[in-house]
Motif scaffolding. Structure first.
Motif, short mmCIF file in Angstrom:
data_model
loop_
_atom_site.label_atom_id
_atom_site.label_comp_id
_atom_site.label_asym_id
_atom_site.label_seq_id
_atom_site.Cartn_x
_atom_site.Cartn_y
_atom_site.Cartn_z
N MET A 942 105.71 -40.46 17.94
CA MET A 942 105.75 -41.79 18.55
C MET A 942 104.45 -42.54 18.30
SD MET A 942 107.39 -40.88 22.27
CE MET A 942 108.71 -39.69 22.42
N ASN A 943 103.34 -41.90 18.56
CA ASN A 943 102.05 -42.57 18.40
C ASN A 943 101.79 -42.95 16.94
OD1 ASN A 943 101.28 -42.59 21.09
ND2 ASN A 943 100.32 -40.56 20.98
N ARG A 944 102.22 -42.09 16.03
CA ARG A 944 102.04 -42.40 14.60
C ARG A 944 102.81 -43.68 14.23
NH1 ARG A 944 104.32 -38.13 12.50
NH2 ARG A 944 102.43 -36.84 12.55
N GLU A 945 104.07 -43.78 14.71
CA GLU A 945 104.87 -44.96 14.37
C GLU A 945 104.35 -46.21 15.05
OE1 GLU A 945 108.03 -47.02 12.43
OE2 GLU A 945 106.96 -45.11 12.11
N MET A 946 103.90 -46.07 16.31
CA MET A 946 103.36 -47.24 17.01
C MET A 946 102.08 -47.73 16.34
SD MET A 946 104.09 -46.44 21.04
CE MET A 946 103.56 -48.09 21.54
N MET A 947 101.28 -46.81 15.85
CA MET A 947 100.07 -47.20 15.12
C MET A 947 100.44 -47.94 13.83
SD MET A 947 96.75 -47.19 14.85
CE MET A 947 96.24 -45.98 16.09
N ARG A 948 101.44 -47.42 13.11
CA ARG A 948 101.85 -48.06 11.86
C ARG A 948 102.36 -49.47 12.11
NH1 ARG A 948 106.14 -48.83 8.46
NH2 ARG A 948 107.65 -48.10 10.00
N LYS A 949 103.20 -49.63 13.15
CA LYS A 949 103.74 -50.95 13.47
C LYS A 949 102.66 -51.88 14.04
CE LYS A 949 108.04 -51.06 12.23
NZ LYS A 949 108.52 -52.11 11.30
N GLY A 950 101.69 -51.31 14.77
CA GLY A 950 100.58 -52.13 15.26
C GLY A 950 99.78 -52.73 14.13
N GLN A 951 99.61 -51.96 13.07
CA GLN A 951 98.94 -52.49 11.90
C GLN A 951 99.76 -53.58 11.22
OE1 GLN A 951 98.32 -48.92 9.60
NE2 GLN A 951 96.35 -48.45 10.59
N GLU A 952 101.09 -53.37 11.16
CA GLU A 952 101.96 -54.36 10.51
C GLU A 952 101.91 -55.71 11.21
OE1 GLU A 952 106.76 -55.08 9.88
OE2 GLU A 952 106.01 -53.02 9.97
N PHE A 953 101.81 -55.69 12.55
CA PHE A 953 101.85 -56.94 13.30
C PHE A 953 100.46 -57.44 13.71
CE2 PHE A 953 106.20 -55.34 13.93
CZ PHE A 953 106.91 -56.46 13.53
N GLY A 954 99.41 -56.80 13.18
CA GLY A 954 98.07 -57.34 13.36
C GLY A 954 97.37 -56.96 14.64
N PHE A 955 97.81 -55.93 15.31
CA PHE A 955 97.13 -55.50 16.54
C PHE A 955 96.15 -54.36 16.26
CE2 PHE A 955 101.12 -57.38 17.94
CZ PHE A 955 100.68 -58.24 18.92
N VAL A 956 96.27 -53.71 15.10
CA VAL A 956 95.40 -52.61 14.72
C VAL A 956 94.97 -52.83 13.28
CG1 VAL A 956 95.25 -50.10 14.43
CG2 VAL A 956 96.63 -51.04 16.28
N ASP A 957 93.67 -52.59 13.01
CA ASP A 957 93.23 -52.78 11.62
C ASP A 957 93.51 -51.53 10.79
OD1 ASP A 957 91.27 -50.91 12.16
OD2 ASP A 957 89.67 -52.38 12.41
N SER A 958 93.13 -51.59 9.53
CA SER A 958 93.46 -50.51 8.59
C SER A 958 92.74 -49.21 8.92
CB SER A 958 93.12 -50.94 7.16
OG SER A 958 91.74 -51.27 7.07
N THR A 959 91.68 -49.31 9.72
CA THR A 959 90.94 -48.10 10.10
C THR A 959 91.45 -47.49 11.39
OG1 THR A 959 89.26 -49.31 11.37
CG2 THR A 959 88.88 -49.05 8.98
#
Length: 984
Positions: A942-959
């Motif tokens: 779950m956390n892996r997918e939420m991190m991936r989607k957070g990056q897609e929508f601009g809430f998490v950077d590439s790092t």
């Protein structure tokens, strides 16, 4: 019960049960004789059975030489009650032109009557449905009463005797902007009605007979809907003669009649006794008025006229007395090779015996059907000059013996299934050898009896239906399967799954046989010496019709790309009836008040919203959407943040705070709920009472009752996918406070997951139940968690259980403050506004108007009026919900559960939560993995997918650093807003 006792019970058989019932009806002396002669009488009733069927009891009465009472009529004034449960539920008064009548609101009333002679009687009720300002919303439902004689139900059907209301459709029919007919509003015909006591589902073509011995008897009526009673009558049953005898009484000298056929358009009903009976649009070349590419109501019935007891009445006028014949254009192509039956009356009476259950055989096309005998000779009807009525009532009477047999077989198969589970421990082990014939002779004996019963069923089915159909084939296949099992009895334990499947097949037979769909287009009244008009389209007419329909298909209709620049465009993901009604209400109520024209379009597939949005085509408002659809669009900046409107908070207060959680995203709300389902605890009152069990209030009480249920062959039902209930009830949350990761790695979450999975692998709740409704109705799952859909199924399709099932709030977990946390979700449909709309303010005005209490109440009542109780509108507006015709006791339960309504938030990647939780459930329950390890594995995914989607929508950077959080509202306590509307 010991094996010897079970064997003794089985040998007594059904005849013993019925004769015992008959003797009880004879009076206390008869009951005493039974008690003296057989001290084990209580063993005759299994825990999940009711009284015998009426057909069985009637056969026993006739076998005991009970006869119809001689010509007599006993009448009791409605006001002459001797007892009632509540002192003000039944009062004398005046109503609709009659004085000194009983105005009865609910509960139980009791009459006493002195019968001059032993015999079988019909009972009639002269009544009027009660309507006033406080009960106007109830005037669409039939009145269902349970009838007890001297404190006992003589047969199963006595639990649900239906007294229907009368309706007529509003004329003339209105048309929409495309020229299509709009379904007319049904209007109640408010008049006094005298009806016999009949079963609720049309299982018998004639009124029910009731045995009364000479002397005084008490008749108890129990109901939960208001009605007015003028009188209750007992009268000797009338004898309906065969056609040949009736024909002999026609006048010998008659004038030879000439002239054209009198044609009745079937959709022009003078009355119907169920709002669910509807006009239909048909495009057959002979159906009039012709469709010509439009939706024109030119017939009636179909699957909307399939329930036993549903009656349509037409009026016609005879210009000259004489003998006539009757025919009709009918379509009966709904279930392959299955015959449908109708009871046909003229002027309120069945003319002769052959019309008690007149057959309409299966045909894939429209057919001209004459009322005729087996030799195709039309029946003749002598009709006096003047006005007459023709009535047709759906019935399944010829199939009733098969229905009774199927339930008996289902019960025996359930016993076999329980025996096999006890023998094998529920595990098929082919390495184990058995000596079934020697060690378990009662199992072989029972399967032999089932085989015999099924053989009789097959014969009866062929005799009733007159042709081979899928039901007969299924019965015959089952007979062959049983023969193969009995050839090798020691292998029967290996066939446990097949026998369980056979039980489900038998349980479904009734559902097929009780439905009697029939569609009519025209009815013809013709003098006997005049030919019927042509009733079927010939080849040339069919060819020309096909060509014309092809060209009509190119006619421009409203489509989703045809947006009206001068109107508010609304797309609705529901059926056409919903769309037409919303358009009508908008034209009637919204446009005059707000000056905004509305164009409502049908959205046949929710996914078309995605394609239309990608093509740059979007409505102003979308309705009827799944609750997760709004956030899919909101994350992609396609929707309006409704919280920007200044009155949003005032509007949002109409809904449970937990219901709004799925619509919150990035500091805004992007949708509002239209409908809201609910989960409650369903329970069978009769079975729990027999087991000495109460309704559980907590999960600990559920665990305590499980041994008693399972030791008696029952089980508790919980949907295997319902993880939200257990996570929330254990005070856990699905996501962290900032919304960037899951919170299912907390101690409370592990506790909730453990409780959820232990129900299935520790307490042995069934892991996979395809249809809880069927199990609940049969009685092998007498208690369980289900939703609004199950409530409507039981209310509409299980009248025999009326008064014998109830609902309660979900079991919960006690809290430190003394309350019981009952958190659960339910599912919603929503409405939202597109960001591309040039009319955002107008769209908000429309959405507010539509979701208001007054409009939701009107919309819900009209839906139910047009389509029947099965279209009950489960609005998310709590005030409107309380105004709809819910039984008060049930409404109180639903509102209590509503306080604890809470959905899961929707965040980028949150779709992985349900997917991974179900995977974790399988690992723990099916594969036996430790619950903690299984959930930890799911949390990582779950956390892996939420991190991936957070990056897609601009809430998490590439790092992996969080750029912006998704904090949201938190719901920790029950909603106090329910208290204002609580039914109590």
């Amino acid at each position: 019960m010991t094996d010897m006792q079970a064997d003794r019970k089985n040998k007594m058989g059904l005849a013993g049960i019925i004769l015992c019932t008959v003797m009880v009806l004879l009076g206390s002396s008869g009951a005493a004789q039974i008690a003296n002669g057989a001290d084990h009488a209580s063993e005759q009733i299994q825990l999940d059975e009711f009284e015998p069927y009426y057909s069985e009891v009637l056969a026993a009465w006739e076998q005991a030489s009970f006869r119809n009472a001689s010509e007599s009529k006993l009448s009791i004034p409605g006001t002459q009650i001797i007892n009632q449960i509540s002192g003000d539920d039944a009062l004398s008064g005046s109503y609709n032109g009659k004085s000194n009548v009983l105005i009865w609101k609910k509960n139980t009333i009791e009459y006493e009557i002195t019968v001059p002679q032993d015999g079988l009687y019909h009972m009639n009720l002269s009544y009027h449905p009660f309507n006033d300002s406080t009960t106007s919303s109830l005037n669409r439902r039939p009145i269902v009463l349970s009838v007890a004689i001297d404190g006992k139900f003589p047969f199963k059907e006595a639990r649900a005797i239906t007294f229907r209301r009368l309706f007529k459709d509003e004329w003339p029919i209105k048309k929409d902007r495309n020229g299509d007919d709009i379904r007319p509003r049904p209007l109640e015909i408010k008049q006094w009605i005298t009806e016999p006591f009949t079963d609720s589902v049309g299982s018998y073509a004639e009124p029910l007979k009731w045995y009364f011995s000479k002397g005084s008897h008490k008749i108890s009526l129990t109901g939960d809907q208001a009605m007015v009673i003028e009188s209750l009558s007992l009268l000797s049953p009338s004898q309906i003669e065969p056609y040949e005898q009736v024909l002999q009484r026609y006048p010998a000298e008659q004038i030879k009649l000439t002239g054209d056929a009198q044609v009745i358009q079937a959709e022009q009903m003078s009355s119907k006794n169920d709002v669910a009976i509807q006009m239909m649009a048909d495009k057959d070349p002979y159906s009039l008025p012709e469709a010509k590419g439009k939706e024109i109501f030119n017939s009636v019935g179909g699957e909307r006229w399939a329930k036993g007891g549903q009656t349509i009445t037409w009026t016609f006028n005879i210009q000259e007395s004489g003998q006539y014949k009757i025919a009709m254009r009918a379509f009966q192509g709904f279930v392959s090779n299955m015959t449908t039956f109708r009871t046909i009356s003229i002027d309120g009476k069945v003319p002769f015996e052959e019309l008690l259950s007149f057959p309409f055989t299966y045909a894939s096309n429209w057919k001209g059907i004459a009322l005729e005998d087996s030799n195709e000779a039309p029946y003749e009807f002598y009709l006096e000059k003047g006005d007459h009525t023709l009535e047709m009532t759906a019935t399944a009477a010829p199939f009733q013996p098969i229905i009774v047999q199927s339930e008996r077989v289902t019960g025996m198969l359930r016993e076999v299934d329980q025996m096999l589970k006890s023998m094998t421990g529920g595990v098929i082990d082919k390495n184990r050898t058995w000596k079934v014939a020697k060690d378990f002779p009662q199992l072989v004996e029972k399967l032999n009896r089932i085989h015999t019963e099924l053989t009789h069923m097959a014969d009866d089915m062929l005799q009733a239906n007159k042709r081979r159909d899928i039901t007969l084939q299924m019965i015959e296949t089952s007979v062959e399967d049983l023969e193969s099992y009995l050839k090798h009895p020691d292998e029967i334990p290996y066939k446990m799954e097949e026998i369980s499947s056979l039980q489900e097949k038998m349980g479904g037979i009734k559902e097929t046989l009780v439905k009697a769909p029939l569609q009519l287009e025209q009815i013809y009244i013709v003098p006997v010496d005049v030919d019927f008009p042509k009733m079927e389209a010939g080849l040339w007419r069919k060819v020309t019709s096909t060509v014309s329909h092809f060209f009509y298909s190119f006619m421009k209709k409203d489509n989703l790309s045809d947006l009206d620049d001068k109107a508010l465009n609304v797309w609705v993901n529901r059926g056409r009836d919903y769309v037409n009604l919303l358009q009508e209400l908008s034209d009637e109520m919204f446009t005059p008040e707000y000056g905004i024209r509305v164009k409502v379009n049908l959205l046949p597939d929710e996914n078309l919203l995605i394609y239309a949005n990608a093509a740059g085509i979007s409505p102003d408002v979308a309705l009827g959407q799944p609750q997760d659809k709004s956030l899919d669009f909101a994350m992609r900046n396609a929707l309006v943040d409704l919280s920007q409107f200044p009155d949003f908070q005032q509007i949002a207060q109409q809904f449970a705070p937990g219901a709004l959680l799925p619509f919150y995203y990035n500091n805004g709300y992007y949708a509002l709920p239209e409908t809201q389902s609910f989960k409650v605890l369903f329970y069978r009152k009769d079975i729990l009472k027999r087991l000495g069990l109460g309704v559980p209030d907590t999960w600990d009480e559920v665990y305590d009752m499980m041994p008693a249920l399972q030791q008696n062959g029952y089980n508790f039902f919980v949907p295997s996918s319902d993880f939200i209930t257990f996570i929330y009830q254990n005070r856990a949350e699905f996501f962290s406070e900032d919304g960037m990761r899951t919170a299912l790695d907390t101690p409370d979450a592990f506790k909730g997951f453990k409780q959820w999975t232990e129900l299935f692998h520790i307490y042995d709740v069934e892991k996979n139940v395809p249809n809880f409704y069927q199990h609940f109705r049969k009685g092998d799952m007498p208690i369980g968690v289900a939703d609004y859909n199950e409530y409507m199924k039981l209310s509409v399709a299980a009248p025999e259980l009326t008064g014998w099932w109830g609902i309660a709030p979900l079991p919960g977990i006690p809290q430190s403050d003394g309350t019981i946390a009952r958190w659960s979700s339910g599912g919603q449909t929503t409405g939202f506004i597109y960001k591309s709309s040039p009319r955002k303010e107008e769209a908000w005005s429309f959405l507010k108007w539509l979701l208001s209490a007054d409009v939701q109440e009107r919309y819900g009542l009209d839906l139910e009026s047009f389509n029947g109780i099965e279209f009950r509108w489960n609005t998310a507006n709590i005030e409107a919900f309380t105004r709809l015709p819910w039984p008060k006791d049930d409404l109180h339960v639903i509102l209590e559960q509503w306080r604890w309504y809470k959905e899961m938030r929707i965040l980028p990647g949150s779709y992985f939560v349900s997917r991974e939780l179900n995977n974790a459930w399988n690992r723990t329950v099916v594969d036996g993995m430790n619950y903690r390890e299984s959930l930890e594995e799911a949390v990582v995914s779950m956390n892996r997918e939420m991190m991936r989607k957070g990056q897609e929508f601009g809430f998490v950077d590439s790092t992996g650093s969080v750029l912006k959080t998704l904090n949201g509202p938190v719901v920790t306590g029950p909603w106090d807003g329910v208290d204002t509307y609580d039914a109590e």
